[in-house]
Design a protein around this motif. Structure first.
Motif, PDB file in Angstrom:
ATOM      1  N   MET A 124       0.854  -1.203   0.000  1.00  0.00           N
ATOM      2  CA  MET A 124       0.000   0.000   0.000  1.00  0.00           C
ATOM      3  C   MET A 124       0.888   1.251   0.000  1.00  0.00           C
ATOM      4  O   MET A 124       1.814   1.369   0.811  1.00  0.00           O
ATOM      5  CB  MET A 124      -0.898   0.012   1.237  1.00  0.00           C
ATOM      6  N   PRO A 125       0.656   2.190  -0.918  1.00  0.00           N
ATOM      7  CA  PRO A 125       1.495   3.392  -0.990  1.00  0.00           C
ATOM      8  C   PRO A 125       1.337   4.264   0.255  1.00  0.00           C
ATOM      9  O   PRO A 125       0.257   4.362   0.836  1.00  0.00           O
ATOM     10  CB  PRO A 125       0.980   4.110  -2.238  1.00  0.00           C
ATOM     11  N   VAL A 126       2.443   4.904   0.626  1.00  0.00           N
ATOM     12  CA  VAL A 126       2.440   5.819   1.767  1.00  0.00           C
ATOM     13  C   VAL A 126       2.034   7.200   1.280  1.00  0.00           C
ATOM     14  O   VAL A 126       2.576   7.721   0.306  1.00  0.00           O
ATOM     15  CB  VAL A 126       3.840   5.888   2.415  1.00  0.00           C
ATOM     16  N   LEU A 127       1.062   7.789   1.954  1.00  0.00           N
ATOM     17  CA  LEU A 127       0.603   9.125   1.582  1.00  0.00           C
ATOM     18  C   LEU A 127       1.474  10.200   2.216  1.00  0.00           C
ATOM     19  O   LEU A 127       2.086   9.985   3.270  1.00  0.00           O
ATOM     20  CB  LEU A 127      -0.855   9.323   1.999  1.00  0.00           C
ATOM     21  N   CYS A 128       1.505  11.337   1.581  1.00  0.00           N
ATOM     22  CA  CYS A 128       2.279  12.468   2.084  1.00  0.00           C
ATOM     23  C   CYS A 128       1.766  12.875   3.463  1.00  0.00           C
ATOM     24  O   CYS A 128       0.558  13.069   3.656  1.00  0.00           O
ATOM     25  CB  CYS A 128       2.163  13.633   1.101  1.00  0.00           C
ATOM     26  N   SER A 129       2.680  13.007   4.410  1.00  0.00           N
ATOM     27  CA  SER A 129       2.282  13.373   5.775  1.00  0.00           C
ATOM     28  C   SER A 129       1.956  14.859   5.904  1.00  0.00           C
ATOM     29  O   SER A 129       1.466  15.294   6.945  1.00  0.00           O
ATOM     30  CB  SER A 129       3.391  13.005   6.767  1.00  0.00           C
ATOM     31  N   SER A 130       2.188  15.621   4.842  1.00  0.00           N
ATOM     32  CA  SER A 130       1.878  17.045   4.888  1.00  0.00           C
ATOM     33  C   SER A 130       0.508  17.337   4.291  1.00  0.00           C
ATOM     34  O   SER A 130      -0.368  17.871   4.971  1.00  0.00           O
ATOM     35  CB  SER A 130       2.945  17.850   4.141  1.00  0.00           C
ATOM     36  N   CYS A 131       0.328  16.968   3.025  1.00  0.00           N
ATOM     37  CA  CYS A 131      -0.963  17.235   2.376  1.00  0.00           C
ATOM     38  C   CYS A 131      -1.958  16.105   2.581  1.00  0.00           C
ATOM     39  O   CYS A 131      -3.167  16.306   2.480  1.00  0.00           O
ATOM     40  CB  CYS A 131      -0.763  17.495   0.884  1.00  0.00           C
ATOM     41  N   GLY A 132      -1.483  14.889   2.866  1.00  0.00           N
ATOM     42  CA  GLY A 132      -2.349  13.740   3.114  1.00  0.00           C
ATOM     43  C   GLY A 132      -3.112  13.273   1.897  1.00  0.00           C
ATOM     44  O   GLY A 132      -4.037  12.472   2.010  1.00  0.00           O
ATOM     45  N   ASP A 133      -2.706  13.739   0.732  1.00  0.00           N
ATOM     46  CA  ASP A 133      -3.449  13.429  -0.488  1.00  0.00           C
ATOM     47  C   ASP A 133      -2.612  12.657  -1.499  1.00  0.00           C
ATOM     48  O   ASP A 133      -3.013  11.611  -1.979  1.00  0.00           O
ATOM     49  CB  ASP A 133      -3.965  14.739  -1.107  1.00  0.00           C
ATOM     50  N   LYS A 134      -1.433  13.181  -1.812  1.00  0.00           N
ATOM     51  CA  LYS A 134      -0.588  12.576  -2.830  1.00  0.00           C
ATOM     52  C   LYS A 134       0.337  11.504  -2.247  1.00  0.00           C
ATOM     53  O   LYS A 134       0.591  11.472  -1.041  1.00  0.00           O
ATOM     54  CB  LYS A 134       0.242  13.658  -3.524  1.00  0.00           C
ATOM     55  N   ARG A 135       0.846  10.672  -3.136  1.00  0.00           N
ATOM     56  CA  ARG A 135       1.751   9.601  -2.724  1.00  0.00           C
ATOM     57  C   ARG A 135       3.114  10.184  -2.359  1.00  0.00           C
ATOM     58  O   ARG A 135       3.674  11.015  -3.077  1.00  0.00           O
ATOM     59  CB  ARG A 135       1.908   8.596  -3.854  1.00  0.00           C
ATOM     60  N   ALA A 136       3.671   9.752  -1.243  1.00  0.00           N
ATOM     61  CA  ALA A 136       4.985  10.215  -0.806  1.00  0.00           C
ATOM     62  C   ALA A 136       6.072   9.620  -1.699  1.00  0.00           C
ATOM     63  O   ALA A 136       5.988   8.455  -2.105  1.00  0.00           O
ATOM     64  CB  ALA A 136       5.230   9.828   0.646  1.00  0.00           C
ATOM     65  N   VAL A 137       7.076  10.429  -2.003  1.00  0.00           N
ATOM     66  CA  VAL A 137       8.176   9.959  -2.842  1.00  0.00           C
ATOM     67  C   VAL A 137       9.479   9.856  -2.070  1.00  0.00           C
ATOM     68  O   VAL A 137      10.464   9.311  -2.568  1.00  0.00           O
ATOM     69  CB  VAL A 137       8.378  10.894  -4.056  1.00  0.00           C
ATOM     70  N   LEU A 138       9.513  10.376  -0.841  1.00  0.00           N
ATOM     71  CA  LEU A 138      10.719  10.293  -0.028  1.00  0.00           C
ATOM     72  C   LEU A 138      10.385  10.480   1.443  1.00  0.00           C
ATOM     73  O   LEU A 138       9.321  11.018   1.786  1.00  0.00           O
ATOM     74  CB  LEU A 138      11.728  11.370  -0.441  1.00  0.00           C
ATOM     75  N   LYS A 139      11.291  10.012   2.271  1.00  0.00           N
ATOM     76  CA  LYS A 139      11.208  10.242   3.707  1.00  0.00           C
ATOM     77  C   LYS A 139      12.371  11.141   4.080  1.00  0.00           C
ATOM     78  O   LYS A 139      13.527  10.775   3.897  1.00  0.00           O
ATOM     79  CB  LYS A 139      11.279   8.923   4.481  1.00  0.00           C
ATOM     80  N   ARG A 140      12.077  12.319   4.582  1.00  0.00           N
ATOM     81  CA  ARG A 140      13.134  13.288   4.868  1.00  0.00           C
ATOM     82  C   ARG A 140      14.021  12.812   6.006  1.00  0.00           C
ATOM     83  O   ARG A 140      13.530  12.487   7.104  1.00  0.00           O
ATOM     84  CB  ARG A 140      12.536  14.647   5.242  1.00  0.00           C
ATOM     85  N   PRO A 141      15.336  12.766   5.793  1.00  0.00           N
ATOM     86  CA  PRO A 141      16.246  12.362   6.860  1.00  0.00           C
ATOM     87  C   PRO A 141      16.269  13.360   8.014  1.00  0.00           C
ATOM     88  O   PRO A 141      16.548  12.998   9.150  1.00  0.00           O
ATOM     89  CB  PRO A 141      17.606  12.284   6.156  1.00  0.00           C
ATOM     90  N   LYS A 142      15.943  14.614   7.712  1.00  0.00           N
ATOM     91  CA  LYS A 142      15.998  15.658   8.732  1.00  0.00           C
ATOM     92  C   LYS A 142      14.827  15.565   9.709  1.00  0.00           C
ATOM     93  O   LYS A 142      15.001  15.737  10.921  1.00  0.00           O
ATOM     94  CB  LYS A 142      16.010  17.046   8.076  1.00  0.00           C
ATOM     95  N   THR A 143      13.625  15.298   9.207  1.00  0.00           N
ATOM     96  CA  THR A 143      12.431  15.312  10.051  1.00  0.00           C
ATOM     97  C   THR A 143      11.728  13.964  10.162  1.00  0.00           C
ATOM     98  O   THR A 143      10.907  13.774  11.054  1.00  0.00           O
ATOM     99  CB  THR A 143      11.412  16.331   9.497  1.00  0.00           C
ATOM    100  N   GLY A 144      12.022  13.057   9.229  1.00  0.00           N
ATOM    101  CA  GLY A 144      11.352  11.763   9.223  1.00  0.00           C
ATOM    102  C   GLY A 144       9.992  11.800   8.549  1.00  0.00           C
ATOM    103  O   GLY A 144       9.310  10.775   8.485  1.00  0.00           O
ATOM    104  N   HIS A 145       9.590  12.959   8.015  1.00  0.00           N
ATOM    105  CA  HIS A 145       8.297  13.084   7.345  1.00  0.00           C
ATOM    106  C   HIS A 145       8.347  12.473   5.953  1.00  0.00           C
ATOM    107  O   HIS A 145       9.327  12.622   5.224  1.00  0.00           O
ATOM    108  CB  HIS A 145       7.884  14.554   7.241  1.00  0.00           C
ATOM    109  N   SER A 146       7.281  11.811   5.583  1.00  0.00           N
ATOM    110  CA  SER A 146       7.136  11.279   4.229  1.00  0.00           C
ATOM    111  C   SER A 146       6.394  12.325   3.403  1.00  0.00           C
ATOM    112  O   SER A 146       5.283  12.722   3.757  1.00  0.00           O
ATOM    113  CB  SER A 146       6.357   9.967   4.251  1.00  0.00           C
TER     114      SER A 146
END
Length: 256
Positions: free
Chosen positions: A1-23
């Motif tokens: 199952m694709p991981v959704l963007c933790s910011s907009c909650g709509d689009k598919r996440a393309v990376l996990k930020r090493p600085k914050t851990g956000h997808s």
């Protein structure tokens, strides 16, 4: 199952930020990266309205991302800066001549003026000629001194108030470790500064808008934005090409 963007909650996440851990999705990553650079500039008061700012452009990923982001933020937030690309041609056949072609393409892509100052223009020699005369290993300190002088002098043909370089958080961390190991306390203090004031007549102040940006995120930003940059190793890696170590006391771009 694709991981959704933790910011907009709509689009598919393309990376996990090493600085914050956000997808994050591409759009949210671009916004977050650019906003953090903007906050760095504003918080440190790096520029003043109306200044002429030279972007140290080598054609490498760091300086290319810097040029792209500086132009974007200058227009988005109305910094009121006059931006230009500033490059040094050391005269390294098969390396700098190729990387400068990338810089020239960047000039067209970002519609910024470009000034290229050559070692031959400054000193009457090229780096290839210096190496041929003194050798790579025995006179390494001389090569570094020549690079430092060329990088820090204000060119009579390129009047700028400040130079910004693409040094990032990884560069600074590496420099701190290097200076600790060799016990260079004076340089240790300078290398962590986000800006350096003029150290004498003809010396241009320098600053690092990407100081808090991770190299991995710079690479991802360039990749997702499809930026045009050069990635060939310098044939004289021991002395590092400008804009690198000697411009701000840090290791800088290994691929210029």
């Amino acid at each position: 199952m694709p991981v959704l963007c933790s910011s907009c909650g709509d689009k598919r996440a393309v990376l996990k930020r090493p600085k914050t851990g956000h997808s994050l999705c591409k759009a949210c990553f671009f916004w977050a990266f650019e906003e953090e650079v903007h906050q760095t500039i504003v918080t440190a008061n790096l520029f003043k309205h109306g200044e002429i700012v030279g972007i140290a452009a080598s054609g490498g990923k760091d300086s290319t991302v810097l040029a792209h982001v500086m132009k974007l933020l200058n227009e988005r937030f109305n910094y009121g800066l006059e931006l230009m690309l500033l490059s040094v041609d050391e005269g390294i056949s098969g390396y700098r001549d190729d990387s400068l072609e990338t810089v020239k393409r960047n000039q067209e892509q970002y519609e910024l003026p470009l000034k290229i100052v050559s070692y031959e223009e400054l000193y009457g020699w090229t780096m290839d000629a210096i190496v041929k005369q003194v050798g790579r290993k025995n006179k390494l300190h001389l090569l570094r001194r020549v690079q430092k002088a060329g990088a820090r002098q204000r060119s009579p043909h390129a009047k700028v108030d400040k130079i910004c370089t693409g040094h990032n958080a990884d560069d600074i961390a590496e420099t701190v470790v290097m200076n600790v190991l060799r016990g260079d306390i004076a340089r240790l203090r300078r290398c962590t500064a986000i800006s350096t004031s003029s150290e004498g007549e003809g010396v241009v102040p320098r600053c690092k808008p990407l100081k808090y940006a991770y190299e991995k995120e710079i690479v991802l930003y360039a990749y997702f934005k499809k930026l045009d940059y050069f990635s060939t190793e310098c044939i004289y890696p021991q002395c590092l090409s400008w804009p690198c170590e000697d411009l701000s006391e840090g290791p800088g771009e290994r691929q210029a």
